[in-house]
Design a protein around this motif. Structure first.
Motif, mmCIF file in Angstrom:
data_model
loop_
_atom_site.group_PDB
_atom_site.id
_atom_site.type_symbol
_atom_site.label_atom_id
_atom_site.label_comp_id
_atom_site.label_asym_id
_atom_site.label_seq_id
_atom_site.Cartn_x
_atom_site.Cartn_y
_atom_site.Cartn_z
ATOM 1 N N LEU A 81 0.869 -1.168 0.000
ATOM 2 C CA LEU A 81 0.000 0.000 0.000
ATOM 3 C C LEU A 81 0.912 1.225 0.000
ATOM 4 O O LEU A 81 1.821 1.324 0.836
ATOM 5 C CB LEU A 81 -0.878 -0.016 1.254
ATOM 6 C CG LEU A 81 -1.960 1.040 1.394
ATOM 7 C CD1 LEU A 81 -3.004 0.918 0.283
ATOM 8 C CD2 LEU A 81 -2.629 0.917 2.754
ATOM 9 N N VAL A 82 0.698 2.131 -0.943
ATOM 10 C CA VAL A 82 1.504 3.348 -1.038
ATOM 11 C C VAL A 82 0.552 4.528 -1.154
ATOM 12 O O VAL A 82 -0.391 4.492 -1.953
ATOM 13 C CB VAL A 82 2.457 3.315 -2.261
ATOM 14 C CG1 VAL A 82 3.299 4.590 -2.329
ATOM 15 C CG2 VAL A 82 3.337 2.076 -2.240
ATOM 16 N N PHE A 83 0.820 5.562 -0.355
ATOM 17 C CA PHE A 83 -0.047 6.737 -0.388
ATOM 18 C C PHE A 83 0.729 7.984 0.008
ATOM 19 O O PHE A 83 1.787 7.909 0.631
ATOM 20 C CB PHE A 83 -1.267 6.558 0.535
ATOM 21 C CG PHE A 83 -0.940 6.123 1.938
ATOM 22 C CD1 PHE A 83 -0.691 7.050 2.943
ATOM 23 C CD2 PHE A 83 -0.898 4.768 2.260
ATOM 24 C CE1 PHE A 83 -0.404 6.645 4.235
ATOM 25 C CE2 PHE A 83 -0.616 4.353 3.558
ATOM 26 C CZ PHE A 83 -0.371 5.289 4.546
ATOM 27 N N THR A 84 0.186 9.116 -0.384
ATOM 28 C CA THR A 84 0.746 10.385 0.058
ATOM 29 C C THR A 84 0.189 10.681 1.441
ATOM 30 O O THR A 84 -0.821 10.101 1.856
ATOM 31 C CB THR A 84 0.394 11.536 -0.903
ATOM 32 O OG1 THR A 84 -1.026 11.690 -0.951
ATOM 33 C CG2 THR A 84 0.955 11.275 -2.302
ATOM 34 N N TRP A 85 0.853 11.587 2.166
ATOM 35 C CA TRP A 85 0.447 11.922 3.536
ATOM 36 C C TRP A 85 0.754 13.383 3.781
ATOM 37 O O TRP A 85 1.885 13.832 3.550
ATOM 38 C CB TRP A 85 1.218 11.045 4.521
ATOM 39 C CG TRP A 85 0.890 11.259 5.955
ATOM 40 C CD1 TRP A 85 1.474 12.172 6.802
ATOM 41 C CD2 TRP A 85 -0.086 10.576 6.729
ATOM 42 N NE1 TRP A 85 0.921 12.066 8.058
ATOM 43 C CE2 TRP A 85 -0.043 11.094 8.036
ATOM 44 C CE3 TRP A 85 -1.000 9.559 6.445
ATOM 45 C CZ2 TRP A 85 -0.872 10.645 9.050
ATOM 46 C CZ3 TRP A 85 -1.818 9.106 7.458
ATOM 47 C CH2 TRP A 85 -1.750 9.648 8.737
ATOM 48 N N GLY A 86 -0.234 14.115 4.232
ATOM 49 C CA GLY A 86 -0.005 15.514 4.554
ATOM 50 C C GLY A 86 -1.132 16.093 5.387
ATOM 51 O O GLY A 86 -2.159 15.454 5.604
ATOM 52 N N ILE A 87 -0.911 17.309 5.856
ATOM 53 C CA ILE A 87 -1.915 18.065 6.599
ATOM 54 C C ILE A 87 -2.046 19.398 5.867
ATOM 55 O O ILE A 87 -1.351 20.373 6.178
ATOM 56 C CB ILE A 87 -1.499 18.268 8.073
ATOM 57 C CG1 ILE A 87 -1.221 16.919 8.732
ATOM 58 C CG2 ILE A 87 -2.588 19.033 8.839
ATOM 59 C CD1 ILE A 87 -0.609 17.020 10.120
ATOM 60 N N PRO A 88 -2.914 19.439 4.843
ATOM 61 C CA PRO A 88 -2.988 20.614 3.962
ATOM 62 C C PRO A 88 -3.210 21.947 4.675
ATOM 63 O O PRO A 88 -2.665 22.960 4.243
ATOM 64 C CB PRO A 88 -4.166 20.288 3.041
ATOM 65 C CG PRO A 88 -4.285 18.803 3.069
ATOM 66 C CD PRO A 88 -3.832 18.389 4.433
ATOM 67 N N LYS A 89 -3.971 21.963 5.764
ATOM 68 C CA LYS A 89 -4.211 23.232 6.469
ATOM 69 C C LYS A 89 -2.962 23.740 7.181
ATOM 70 O O LYS A 89 -2.845 24.917 7.469
ATOM 71 C CB LYS A 89 -5.346 23.085 7.477
ATOM 72 C CG LYS A 89 -6.710 23.080 6.840
ATOM 73 C CD LYS A 89 -7.790 23.134 7.895
ATOM 74 C CE LYS A 89 -9.150 23.250 7.256
ATOM 75 N NZ LYS A 89 -10.220 23.316 8.251
ATOM 76 N N GLU A 90 -2.037 22.827 7.476
ATOM 77 C CA GLU A 90 -0.818 23.197 8.201
ATOM 78 C C GLU A 90 0.345 23.504 7.260
ATOM 79 O O GLU A 90 1.179 24.336 7.553
ATOM 80 C CB GLU A 90 -0.408 22.060 9.149
ATOM 81 C CG GLU A 90 -1.475 21.664 10.141
ATOM 82 C CD GLU A 90 -1.674 22.686 11.237
ATOM 83 O OE1 GLU A 90 -0.681 23.311 11.651
ATOM 84 O OE2 GLU A 90 -2.830 22.858 11.667
ATOM 85 N N SER A 91 0.421 22.762 6.139
ATOM 86 C CA SER A 91 1.575 22.894 5.245
ATOM 87 C C SER A 91 1.238 22.274 3.893
ATOM 88 O O SER A 91 0.481 21.311 3.813
ATOM 89 C CB SER A 91 2.774 22.165 5.853
ATOM 90 O OG SER A 91 3.838 22.094 4.942
ATOM 91 N N SER A 92 1.859 22.788 2.864
ATOM 92 C CA SER A 92 1.674 22.192 1.539
ATOM 93 C C SER A 92 2.633 21.012 1.326
ATOM 94 O O SER A 92 2.549 20.319 0.315
ATOM 95 C CB SER A 92 1.894 23.241 0.444
ATOM 96 O OG SER A 92 3.225 23.734 0.509
ATOM 97 N N ASP A 93 3.532 20.771 2.295
ATOM 98 C CA ASP A 93 4.466 19.660 2.200
ATOM 99 C C ASP A 93 3.705 18.340 2.214
ATOM 100 O O ASP A 93 2.739 18.183 2.963
ATOM 101 C CB ASP A 93 5.458 19.666 3.366
ATOM 102 C CG ASP A 93 6.326 20.905 3.382
ATOM 103 O OD1 ASP A 93 6.436 21.565 2.329
ATOM 104 O OD2 ASP A 93 6.889 21.214 4.444
#
Length: 143
Positions: A81-93
Motif C-alpha cells: 500500500l503506497v499513499f501520500t500523507w499531509g496536513i494541507p491546512k498546516e503545510s503544503s508539504d
C-alpha cells in the motif's frame, strides 16, 4: 509533490495474524477508527480505497481538528500500500508512506516507510514512534 527526501522513518512490526487482515485494517474505515492516533481522539475517517482515491483522517488535538489527507498511489492487496500523507491546512508539504507486508510462518511482517519531506527530517524518530504506537494499537484491535 516533492519526492526528494533526506530521511525515511522506518518501522518493522510483526503480527500474529494474516497479511490479508492487516492489509484490510489499513483501508477499512471502521477498523482505522479503532487504531489510528491511539493517543488522540479520532473524529472522522473517510476512505476511498482505490488507486487515485483519497483518505481523510481527522483527529482532535487540544480542541483543534487536524485533517490528515492523502491519495492512494498503489493498492496491491495484501502485499503493498503506497499513499501520500499531509496536513494541507498546516503545510503544503507532502510525504509518501509505503507499507509492505510479507507472510511469515506465524502471521506477517509489516514494514512501513514514511518518506519525510526534507523540511521534516528532524522528526524521523518522533514519526517512527507515532507509527509504532499506531501499529501496536492495530495489533491490539485485531487480536
Amino acid at each position: 509533490m516533492n519526492t526528494q527526501s533526506n530521511t525515511n522513518a522506518v518501522v518493522v512490526y510483526n503480527f500474529n495474524i494474516t497479511s490479508d487482515k492487516v492489509f484490510d485494517a489499513c483501508i477499512d474505515p471502521d477498523k482505522v477508527m479503532k487504531w489510528m492516533f491511539p493517543k488522540g481522539d479520532i473524529v472522522r475517517v473517510e476512505i476511498d480505497a482505490r488507486v487515485g482515491g483519497s483518505f481523510s483522517f481527522v483527529d482532535l488535538r487540544e480542541g483543534k481538528e487536524i485533517d490528515h489527507r492523502g491519495e492512494y498511489l498503489v493498492i496491491d492487496r495484501p502485499n503493498r500500500l503506497v499513499f501520500t500523507w499531509g496536513i494541507p491546512k498546516e503545510s503544503s508539504d507532502e510525504a509518501r508512506v509505503i507499507i509492505d507486508i510479507i507472510s511469515t510462518r506465524t502471521g506477517c511482517e509489516l514494514t512501513l516507510t514514511h518518506e519525510l519531506h526534507p523540511d521534516w527530517s528532524d522528526f524521523a524518530s518522533q514519526t517512527e514512534q507515532a507509527w509504532r504506537s499506531m501499529l501496536e494499537a492495530m495489533d491490539t484491535t485485531l487480536n
